[in-house]
Motif scaffolding. Structure first.
Motif, PDB file in Angstrom:
ATOM      1  N   LEU A 186       1.804   8.111 -17.046  1.00 56.22           N
ATOM      2  CA  LEU A 186       1.171   6.957 -16.418  1.00 56.22           C
ATOM      3  C   LEU A 186       2.118   6.300 -15.425  1.00 56.22           C
ATOM      4  CD1 LEU A 186      -0.486   5.226 -19.530  1.00 56.22           C
ATOM      5  CD2 LEU A 186      -1.612   6.611 -17.776  1.00 56.22           C
ATOM      6  N   PRO A 187       1.589   5.557 -14.455  1.00 52.52           N
ATOM      7  CA  PRO A 187       2.453   4.820 -13.533  1.00 52.52           C
ATOM      8  C   PRO A 187       3.418   3.899 -14.296  1.00 52.52           C
ATOM      9  CG  PRO A 187       0.209   4.832 -12.708  1.00 52.52           C
ATOM     10  CD  PRO A 187       0.163   5.423 -14.086  1.00 52.52           C
ATOM     11  N   GLU A 188       4.645   3.817 -13.847  1.00 56.24           N
ATOM     12  CA  GLU A 188       5.669   3.035 -14.536  1.00 56.24           C
ATOM     13  C   GLU A 188       5.282   1.566 -14.695  1.00 56.24           C
ATOM     14  OE1 GLU A 188       9.241   3.689 -12.329  1.00 56.24           O
ATOM     15  OE2 GLU A 188       9.744   5.539 -13.418  1.00 56.24           O
ATOM     16  N   GLU A 189       4.498   1.042 -13.771  1.00 53.31           N
ATOM     17  CA  GLU A 189       4.132  -0.382 -13.833  1.00 53.31           C
ATOM     18  C   GLU A 189       3.069  -0.670 -14.895  1.00 53.31           C
ATOM     19  OE1 GLU A 189       0.931  -2.073 -11.247  1.00 53.31           O
ATOM     20  OE2 GLU A 189       1.782  -0.687  -9.783  1.00 53.31           O
ATOM     21  N   PHE A 190       2.393   0.373 -15.403  1.00 56.65           N
ATOM     22  CA  PHE A 190       1.327   0.156 -16.388  1.00 56.65           C
ATOM     23  C   PHE A 190       1.916  -0.336 -17.712  1.00 56.65           C
ATOM     24  CE2 PHE A 190      -2.690   2.665 -15.061  1.00 56.65           C
ATOM     25  CZ  PHE A 190      -2.547   2.239 -13.747  1.00 56.65           C
ATOM     26  N   TYR A 218       0.817  -1.218   0.000  1.00 54.75           N
ATOM     27  CA  TYR A 218       0.000   0.000   0.000  1.00 54.75           C
ATOM     28  C   TYR A 218       0.849   1.265   0.000  1.00 54.75           C
ATOM     29  CZ  TYR A 218      -3.826   3.143   1.030  1.00 54.75           C
ATOM     30  OH  TYR A 218      -4.735   4.164   0.958  1.00 54.75           O
ATOM     31  N   ASP A 219       2.008   1.210   0.673  1.00 51.96           N
ATOM     32  CA  ASP A 219       2.821   2.411   0.844  1.00 51.96           C
ATOM     33  C   ASP A 219       3.865   2.603  -0.254  1.00 51.96           C
ATOM     34  OD1 ASP A 219       1.646   3.358   3.300  1.00 51.96           O
ATOM     35  OD2 ASP A 219       2.546   1.628   4.275  1.00 51.96           O
ATOM     36  N   ALA A 220       3.913   1.704  -1.236  1.00 46.25           N
ATOM     37  CA  ALA A 220       4.918   1.837  -2.293  1.00 46.25           C
ATOM     38  C   ALA A 220       4.677   3.114  -3.092  1.00 46.25           C
ATOM     39  CB  ALA A 220       4.875   0.623  -3.217  1.00 46.25           C
ATOM     40  N   PRO A 221       5.733   3.894  -3.373  1.00 47.16           N
ATOM     41  CA  PRO A 221       5.554   5.124  -4.163  1.00 47.16           C
ATOM     42  C   PRO A 221       5.134   4.795  -5.586  1.00 47.16           C
ATOM     43  CG  PRO A 221       7.886   4.626  -3.874  1.00 47.16           C
ATOM     44  CD  PRO A 221       7.142   3.667  -3.003  1.00 47.16           C
ATOM     45  N   ILE A 222       4.373   5.689  -6.212  1.00 46.52           N
ATOM     46  CA  ILE A 222       3.911   5.483  -7.583  1.00 46.52           C
ATOM     47  C   ILE A 222       4.634   6.478  -8.473  1.00 46.52           C
ATOM     48  CG2 ILE A 222       1.922   5.473  -9.121  1.00 46.52           C
ATOM     49  CD1 ILE A 222       0.186   4.884  -6.642  1.00 46.52           C
ATOM     50  N   ASN A 223       5.574   5.989  -9.273  1.00 46.80           N
ATOM     51  CA  ASN A 223       6.327   6.840 -10.178  1.00 46.80           C
ATOM     52  C   ASN A 223       5.651   6.859 -11.544  1.00 46.80           C
ATOM     53  OD1 ASN A 223       8.420   7.325  -8.237  1.00 46.80           O
ATOM     54  ND2 ASN A 223       9.189   5.260  -8.666  1.00 46.80           N
ATOM     55  N   LEU A 224       5.696   8.026 -12.202  1.00 46.41           N
ATOM     56  CA  LEU A 224       5.032   8.181 -13.485  1.00 46.41           C
ATOM     57  C   LEU A 224       6.042   8.263 -14.625  1.00 46.41           C
ATOM     58  CD1 LEU A 224       2.304  10.850 -12.552  1.00 46.41           C
ATOM     59  CD2 LEU A 224       2.155   8.357 -12.422  1.00 46.41           C
ATOM     60  N   LYS A 225       5.601   7.842 -15.819  1.00 45.95           N
ATOM     61  CA  LYS A 225       6.415   7.944 -17.033  1.00 45.95           C
ATOM     62  C   LYS A 225       5.540   8.496 -18.156  1.00 45.95           C
ATOM     63  CE  LYS A 225       5.325   3.230 -18.521  1.00 45.95           C
ATOM     64  NZ  LYS A 225       5.849   1.906 -18.883  1.00 45.95           N
TER      65      LYS A 225
END
Length: 209
Positions: free
Chosen positions: A61-65, A42-49
């Motif tokens: 968008l979030p890097e994991e997308f 839940y606390d993992a940061p959400i990085n965008l690209k």
């Protein structure tokens, strides 16, 4: 001794029940609990690209997308007109999509289009709670914005399916006889985790002229 034991047991059960109700209540300020087998941090940061879609749209968008394959789109978004693009989280629970359709409306019709699509949203779902509805300038362009929580119930009286609850932001942009629809959605359970990121994503949308 028996009386003391039963008093202590009753106190324990009461506090457990109250704690469960508080953590399960809708709109709780506490962090929602995801199923353990998903290993959700839940606390993992959400990085965008930054991503470019159909050569005309850029969005962060979030890097994991990752891009949803055509077979996944056909199952999850069945429609005569294929979306310009769909991106999804690793677990497939959270999506961002871009759709485009022809329209006879023009930019000055935005207030009317807003009313039409609000009514459409309300017809689509069993229950809708709007967080905001507005016409907002994003990248110097006027866009209709709806942010809401929805519930979709199976109307079959014999169905045992649980209602589907979603947190969604939808944005509409009119240009040159086309209506572009941008959608970000996640399970309501993850709203608190994703709401700030969802707004960053939707505010980052740029459409080339």
């Amino acid at each position: 001794m028996k009386n003391v034991f039963f008093i202590l047991l009753s106190f324990f059960l009461l506090n457990t029940a109250v704690g469960y109700a508080q953590s399960s209540s809708y709109g709780s300020k506490g962090k929602p609990t995801a199923p353990a087998n998903r290993n959700y941090n839940y606390d993992a940061p959400i990085n965008l690209k930054k991503v470019t879609i159909a050569k005309r749209v850029t969005v962060s968008l979030p890097e994991e997308f990752t891009v949803m394959p055509d077979e996944g789109i056909a199952v999850k978004y069945p429609a005569a007109r294929k979306p310009l693009g769909v991106y999804s989280s690793k677990n497939g629970q959270i999506d961002f999509s871009v759709n485009e359709k022809p329209t006879t409306f023009i930019a000055r019709d935005l207030p009317l289009v807003k009313d039409i699509y609000k009514a459409s949203i309300m017809r689509t779902f069993s229950e809708v709670q709007f967080i905001r509805e507005e016409i907002k300038e994003i990248d110097k362009k006027q866009m209709i914005v709806f942010e809401f929580v929805s519930t979709l119930k199976d109307e079959n009286p014999n169905s045992n399916k649980a209602p589907v609850k979603k947190y969604t932001i939808m944005q509409y942009y009119l240009k040159g006889g086309k209506l572009m629809i941008f959608t970000f959605n996640a399970p309501t359970l993850l709203k608190d985790k994703w709401q700030a990121t969802a707004n960053k994503v939707m505010n980052s949308i740029k459409v080339s002229s």
